[in-house]
Structure formats: C-alpha cells, structure tokens
Scaffold this active site. Structure first.
Site, PDB file in Angstrom:
ATOM      1  CD  GLU A  44      -0.821   2.779  -2.698  1.00  0.00           C
ATOM      2  OE1 GLU A  44      -0.856   1.573  -2.979  1.00  0.00           O
ATOM      3  OE2 GLU A  44      -0.131   3.606  -3.321  1.00  0.00           O
ATOM      4  CD  GLU A  55       2.218  -5.110  -5.936  1.00  0.00           C
ATOM      5  OE1 GLU A  55       3.167  -4.305  -5.870  1.00  0.00           O
ATOM      6  OE2 GLU A  55       1.028  -4.771  -5.964  1.00  0.00           O
TER       7      GLU A  55
END
Lengths: 256, 394
Positions: A44, A55
């Site tokens: 990724e 995040e």
C-alpha cells in the site's frame, strides 16, 4: 482474477503500508522493490494528504514530512512508473478523496492504471459515496477496496456484497496506530463477510508485533501493517530500507 | 446521488467507523425534529435559559450616520454565553441526551462554540471535552478558562496549522475512538450529512424571529440580510427563513485577512475551489493537488478553509452573494459600532458590520438591512488592543 485477488490464493498475505515521499521519493523507489523481495505480497502506497483524519499521529507526521519534501501526486506517478520497471508486486494507492477529486477523478485513476497501480483504498469514501470513483475504477481496471469497521454491524453484508479483490477489515475503533491489544471480535466480523460473499479479508489498524500478526492471520486472509513500518521510516530516514525489509521478513514468517 | 445534497455539494464523506453513528444521528434527528415534546422542551430552554427571542434593534445612529438604508441589528450577542452558538449547542446536546449518549465532544475556533457546548453539557449533566487549536487557545485564553469553569476538558491541538481546521480533524478522530457513548456537537453548518441540516434547523430560529420582529417594526420584509461566514452557521440561521422570499437579498461576509490577493486570508468562496473534505463536498482553500491550505483571519471563528455546503449551493445558484472583508475593515467596524451604537461586536460579526458600512449609503432610505450580530466582542477586546499596538492586562 485481478492481480490483487491472486495475492490471496497463495496463502496468508502480508500487506505493508508506506507513505510515498517519506523521507523522499528516491527512497520510496528503492524501498518498494526491496519490500517485495523481503516477502511483501501487496504494498500500500500512501499519497500524502495535509489532513488525514483517519490516521493517527505516526502517519500524519509521515504525510507532513513527505509534503515538506515536495512530494506531489504527479511526482508519485513518475516514481511508480520507475518502480514498475523493477517489480511486479501488486500495488495499491491509499489516499483521501480530496487529492483524487481535485486532481480530477478520471485523470487520477487513468494515470494510476497506466503507471501500474492495481487497487485503490480511500478511507473517507464510505459505501454510500463510492459512485465518486467506482465508474472510473471499472473503466480503467482498478480494484476499489471496501472497508468495514467494528461499528459497521448491519452494513457489513451490504458492503461485502459489492466488494471486490478483498475487504479491508478495520480491527478496532479510532484511527491508525499501534495498539497493545485488539479486542474487537474479528472472527464474527469476518464470518459475516464470508456468509455474504467468498472474498478475502485483510485486517489492518493497530497491528505491529509478530504475535499480533500471527493471531490475526488465524481469522483473516491477510494482515496490513502501517504505523509500525512508518515509525521505522521516521527513525531511520534514508537508511530505513534494511530495517523495514527485515521487519517485513519477520512479519511474513509469522503469518505463514 | 447520495444523501444530504445541496445541489452538487454536501454528502457523507467520513470513514466507515463513523457511518453507523451518522446514520443513527439521522434517524434520531428525523424522529425528534418532529417530536412535540422535544421541540417544546427546547423552546422552553430558549425562553428561560438562552434569553430568546433575542432583540431586533433599530440602529438609528448608524442609519443616520451612513445616510442610506435603515439598519437593524439582530442581537444574538445578547444570548446566554454571548453568541448564536448556544442555539445549536442546546439543540444538539439535548438530542444527544435523548439518544442515550453520556458524553459530548466539540471543536471550537474562537471558543464561542466550545463555551456554548460546555454550557449545554453542564446544564444537562453530560461529560464534555473540547478540541481547540493551540494557536486559538492562546488568542482566546479567556474562553479556555471559561470552558474549564463549566467543567469541560479543553485539549489544545498541536497538529497542522493549530487552528480551527485541525480542531475539527482531532474531534473527528476522537469521535472514531468513542462513537458508542459520544456525540460530536459540530459547531457549524458543515461536516457530513445530517450535520449541515441539523445545525441550520437549530439556528433557523434567528430568521424566524427576524421575520416577525421586522414585520412588526416595518410592516414589510427586509430588503437585505448581512451576516459573516466562516463555516456559516449564523448566516444560514438568518437566511434560511427567507430563501423563498425573492425580494430579500442576502450577503455573506467572509474573512479576507490581509487581502484576497495575498496568501493570508480565509475567503473560501472568493478564492476556493470545489473539493471533498471534513465530510462534505463544498468549496475549500486548497492547492492544485487538493492539499488544504493554511488560512488566516484575525478572527479565530472565521479562520476555516471551507464553507458549509448549503452556502456553496446558494453561491452557485446566485441566491446569496459572498464578499470578502479584510482584517482592517473588520477592526474599523468593531470600533465604529462600539463608538456609534455603544455595542461592542464580536470580531466575526464586525465583518458583516464592515460590509453594511460600504453598501448602506448607496441604498434607498425606504430600504431595510438586517445585520446578524452573531456575538459580542468581550472575547476580542484584548486582540483588538494588540492589533492596534496597545498593551493591556486581562
């Protein structure tokens, strides 16, 4: 069968995440082929965003470092083209909707496909909004990955029914980042997916140790690790390739 | 097309972790917004606690001084906690309580929404945590202390630009951590559906009161409504009641900071482009790669790189007009209203006063302007003094 689906046909997949351009794209270009050699089954690649709300602090800081180093979407496309000359490992872009939308959704997905990206993960685009990108992903042959979370409940079946390549199972509440314990009942989540559709499930969010990875691989077809790797990138900077590859080797061994 | 659209704007662009919570909120809101007992409880709170209806004041000296349209000020600054923010905070905290939540969290820029949320939480016995950009905790230190007095925990946000945008990011992150027992009291007409609608509905009390007050005072509807816009909640609250009245013009004043030709502003409609951020499709200040721009305004409450999706749609359709107002113009208006009418306005609201000063003189004496005075200026006095180079001790 897409290149991403194929990943899961060879046993449990280890899926590392890195932020493109952290600390610099020249490092990213070496790191990705090296991780593939070390056992990464799918990689990724995070396209940095100024405000990554899904995040935790580790990846947020990596995004900030990458942007400060002058990383842009166009430069990442150029890097991926060069990476593709060195490795055929399946690659997924992970980024937020805004960098894609503002670049031009069709232009972004066409460019991504042309430079050899296989899949796309967009954490702030839920099932209800996937028409923003789905038609272009279909047109240019990119797998659009669906996410499910511990709160998804009744939504799991709806999401799974239309999922492709694999389902990204968010292991716990909150944002990305290393966790000591993962308490969600992952077995139940994954059974619900599999009842609906026979599709691989990969677990991410909070996994950092080989013990956790081994435990997760009992339920899932793949394990995704981001923050623990990005921490190594932060710690070693341009010298991060060997430490990250040795981590990838250990994690791959732990789930095999 | 997905839910909660205003033209091409709006939507529900949030992580999957939050989708169940926004769906649950939508369901609860659809139920309670038609529930007589809920609405009457909220109305009683407004009458006995907020101090509603707020006054509509004819600014006679300002009208004479500018020599044009008749100017009225909608006095949201007279509400308990000193701004329009209490309208939405009481509504949402009451809704959260009905939903069985025990804890509320909120972002705040200038601190007014944080104070309003902390107040509503104290009143209703809910746990409360507020996220505020570190820079804003410094320029609005008094409001931080006020929130703490009210029993809230204030978290200074040190990421990114350390202002309102980053406070929203952190509150969304915290909401994903504890979505089961926690409601996010979003402070403006922004974010994922259903927030823009919920906040607008709770703020629309402003326009509803203006309608009956101005009909009583002037026997007609206003010709022009003026309000400041950051996210745009006080403006939407004033405008909504009049959207179908084609004779009523509306202007939103956005923060031009040091000027829209510099990179130091927060003028989203003037300088922004279409994007998808903070749960919604709307206009944002951003670069060619979709990185959200650091924005600037003297006013912490307008220092936001986006605008609510319904405003973006009103701009697209031409129903409302949006104009930039600089720091300088706002400071002048702040002093002007204080001197001329004896009312010290919030620096946010001063942006609206500044624009009225520009256009009232060119309007007819039979025309009527209503300016939303969204908050009072107590919190800004020290900042204005600093801006003018005066040292004062709080």
């Amino acid at each position: 069968m897409s290149r991403v689906t194929d990943v899961f046909s060879k046993g449990k997949a280890f899926i590392p995440f890195i932020t493109a351009g952290d600390p610099h794209l020249s490092v990213t270009e070496e790191l990705i082929p090296a991780m593939a050699k070390a056992g990464a089954d799918l990689i990724e690649i995070g396209i940095p965003f100024s405000d990554p709300v899904a995040e935790g602090i580790v990846i947020q800081e990596a995004d900030a470092r990458a942007l400060l180093a002058g990383t842009t979407t166009d430069k990442i496309f150029e890097s991926v083209k060069r990476i593709r000359m060195k490795t055929s490992v399946p690659l997924a872009f992970m980024t937020y909707l805004n960098p894609i939308f503002v670049y031009g959704s069709e232009r972004f997905i066409k460019n991504a496909a042309e430079c050899g990206i296989d899949a796309l993960i967009v954490p702030d685009m839920p099932f209800e909004e996937k028409e923003e990108l789905k038609p272009y992903c279909n047109q240019y042959g990119i797998d659009l990955i669906s996410l499910i979370a511990p709160t998804s409940k009744e939504r799991i079946k709806t999401i799974a029914a239309e999922a492709e390549a694999f389902v990204y199972c968010v292991s716990s509440m909150g944002v990305t980042g290393v966790r000591k314990e993962i308490t969600t009942n992952l077995g139940d989540m994954i059974s619900l997916v599999k009842e609906t559709k026979n599709i691989p499930c990969a677990i991410g969010f909070g996994i950092s140790t080989t013990e956790q990875a081994a435990e997760m691989s009992r339920y899932a077809d793949g394990v995704i690790v981001g923050s623990a790797i990005v921490k190594l990138a932060a710690r070693y900077g341009a010298d991060c390739i060997e430490p990250i590859c040795s981590y990838v080797r250990e994690m791959k061994a732990a789930i095999s | 097309m997905s839910k909660g659209r205003f033209g091409q704007h709006g939507g529900q662009f949030v992580p999957e972790t939050l989708m169940n919570a926004v769906e649950e909120l939508l369901e609860a809101y659809e139920k309670y917004s038609h529930d007589e007992a809920f609405l009457s409880e909220l109305q009683t709170l407004h009458e006995t606690y907020t101090g509603r209806p707020s006054l509509l004041y004819y600014a006679e000296k300002m009208t004479k001084d500018l020599g044009g349209a008749k100017i009225y000020l909608k006095r949201e600054d007279l509400n308990h906690t000193g701004s329009h923010k209490i309208n939405n905070a009481l509504g949402q905290v009451l809704l959260a309580k009905k939903m069985g939540k025990t804890r509320v969290i909120a972002e705040t820029g200038a601190g007014q929404h944080g104070v309003a949320t902390a107040t509503a939480a104290a009143l209703m016995g809910m746990e409360c945590e507020i996220y505020m950009g570190e820079e804003d905790t410094e320029r609005q230190a008094l409001n931080v202390f006020r929130m703490e007095l009210l029993g809230a925990k204030v978290h200074p946000v040190t990421s990114g630009t350390k202002t309102l945008k980053d406070a929203v990011n952190e509150t969304m992150r915290e909401w994903t951590n504890r979505v089961e027992d926690t409601h996010y009291v979003l402070g403006s007409v922004m974010g994922p559906h259903p927030f823009p609608t919920i906040v607008r509905d709770f703020q629309s009390i402003i326009g509803k009161e203006v309608r009956s007050q101005i009909l009583k005072a002037e026997g007609k509807l206003p010709d022009l409504l003026i309000a400041c816009v950051g996210g745009g909640s006080n403006a939407m609250g004033l405008f909504y009641e009049f959207l179908k009245e084609s004779s009523v013009k509306m202007i939103g004043c956005e923060a031009a900071g040091h000027g829209i030709d510099t990179d130091q502003h927060a003028a989203t409609i003037s300088k922004g482009t279409l994007g998808i951020f903070h749960g919604m499709k709307s206009y944002f200040c951003q670069d060619e790669y979709g990185q959200i721009a650091p924005v600037y305004s003297i006013s912490a409450g307008l220092d936001y790189p986006g605008i609510g999706p319904e405003h973006a749609n009103l701009h697209d359709s031409g129903r409302a007009q949006y104009v930039p107002v600089t720091d300088n113009e706002a400071v002048e208006a702040f002093e002007y209203l204080s001197r001329v009418e004896g009312i010290i306005p919030a620096i946010e609201s001063s942006h609206a006063i500044a624009h009225a000063r520009k256009i009232a003189p060119s309007m007819g004496k039979d025309e009527v302007i209503v300016i939303n005075l969204s908050g009072r200026g107590d919190k800004d006095v020290a900042a204005i003094a600093r801006y003018k180079g005066v040292q004062i001790y709080e």
